[in-house]
Design an enzyme around this catalytic site. Structure first.
Site, PDB file in Angstrom:
ATOM      1  N   VAL A  11     -14.019  18.841 -52.099  1.00  0.00           N
ATOM      2  CA  VAL A  11     -13.752  17.411 -51.448  1.00  0.00           C
ATOM      3  C   VAL A  11     -12.291  17.523 -50.776  1.00  0.00           C
ATOM      4  O   VAL A  11     -11.576  18.301 -51.206  1.00  0.00           O
ATOM      5  CB  VAL A  11     -13.898  16.306 -52.766  1.00  0.00           C
ATOM      6  CG1 VAL A  11     -15.179  15.979 -53.002  1.00  0.00           C
ATOM      7  CG2 VAL A  11     -12.823  16.372 -53.583  1.00  0.00           C
ATOM      8  N   SER A  12     -12.185  16.686 -49.654  1.00  0.00           N
ATOM      9  CA  SER A  12     -10.958  16.796 -48.759  1.00  0.00           C
ATOM     10  C   SER A  12      -9.838  16.312 -49.559  1.00  0.00           C
ATOM     11  O   SER A  12      -8.807  16.499 -49.008  1.00  0.00           O
ATOM     12  CB  SER A  12     -11.359  16.152 -47.412  1.00  0.00           C
ATOM     13  OG  SER A  12     -12.656  16.831 -46.836  1.00  0.00           O
ATOM     14  N   ALA A  13     -10.044  15.122 -50.392  1.00  0.00           N
ATOM     15  CA  ALA A  13      -8.801  14.599 -50.809  1.00  0.00           C
ATOM     16  C   ALA A  13      -8.973  14.228 -52.364  1.00  0.00           C
ATOM     17  O   ALA A  13     -10.018  14.387 -52.917  1.00  0.00           O
ATOM     18  CB  ALA A  13      -8.514  13.254 -50.193  1.00  0.00           C
ATOM     19  N   GLN A  16     -11.280  11.544 -53.359  1.00  0.00           N
ATOM     20  CA  GLN A  16     -12.646  11.379 -53.150  1.00  0.00           C
ATOM     21  C   GLN A  16     -13.420  12.174 -54.403  1.00  0.00           C
ATOM     22  O   GLN A  16     -13.042  12.764 -55.461  1.00  0.00           O
ATOM     23  CB  GLN A  16     -13.060  12.449 -51.931  1.00  0.00           C
ATOM     24  CG  GLN A  16     -12.389  11.980 -50.753  1.00  0.00           C
ATOM     25  CD  GLN A  16     -12.778  12.860 -49.560  1.00  0.00           C
ATOM     26  OE1 GLN A  16     -12.943  13.911 -49.561  1.00  0.00           O
ATOM     27  NE2 GLN A  16     -12.699  12.300 -48.253  1.00  0.00           N
TER      28      GLN A  16
END
Length: 207
Positions: A11-13, A16
């Site tokens: 996941v990007s962050a 998330q």
């Protein structure tokens, strides 16, 4: 020794949710101990969990990912990394959202050609979609600014005592840090208010 199955989740962050990907891994099934998770951008492959996973996998092992953009977000780097994993390291890869991207199927010349073609198409689409999203965001922000919408935190209001303390500061009676402490702000904020006043003329209290 039997070949093993591994899963990669990204996941990007940190805020998330990775649950959808984890459920897909477990349903495959991928053993929980063989699932590697990164919570960071996919701009490149310098990710701790991903690098640890690649070092652990042996020729003939299977890497499972939910979708191609979980592997990465850069079209050229995805193609390059796919070649490293499948050709240099001898791994198999399955993309759950795209059954055609399963290197265990049709290992003949035609099957490899079709798999590579689908991979390049999907990688291009994923990167192009991200570029379009960024472009729409930039256009939306520009349009909002033209309408007078301001982004970021609203500026802190200048308290009435600022002018009194500014006068004391000018006369050397208090330091910027002492004045800021009295106003319950940082000294950078106090100095910024002074600079704003110098640039824009006398600033009414509360503006």
């Amino acid at each position: 020794m039997a070949n093993k199955i591994y899963g990669y989740v990204r996941v990007s962050a940190r805020d998330q949710n990775e649950d959808r990907q984890l459920l897909a891994m477990q349903s495959y099934p991928v053993p929980d101990a063989n699932i590697y998770l990164d919570k960071m951008s996919g701009k490149d492959f310098n990710r701790p969990a991903y690098q640890k996973l690649v070092r652990r996998m042996k020729p003939g092992d299977l890497l499972v990912i939910k979708s191609i953009d979980r592997l990465g977000r850069n079209y050229r780097e995805i193609i390059e990394q796919w070649g490293i994993l499948t050709k240099d390291k001898g791994l198999d890869i399955q993309v759950l959202d795209m059954p055609l991207l399963d290197t265990r199927q049709c290992k003949d010349l035609l099957g490899t050609f079709i798999s590579d073609l689908v991979l390049q198409l999907l990688s291009f689409v994923a990167e192009n979609e991200r570029s379009m999203i960024k472009q729409r965001q930039a256009e939306g922000i520009a349009a909002a600014k033209q309408r007078g919408v301001r982004f970021g935190r609203p500026p802190k209001e200048i308290p009435a005592r600022f002018h009194e303390l500014e006068d004391l500061w000018k006369r050397g009676r208090v330091s910027s840090r002492e004045a800021a402490t009295e106003l319950k702000v940082s000294y950078q904020t106090f100095l910024r208010w002074i600079r704003m006043k110098q640039e824009n003329g006398l600033l009414a209290s509360g503006e």
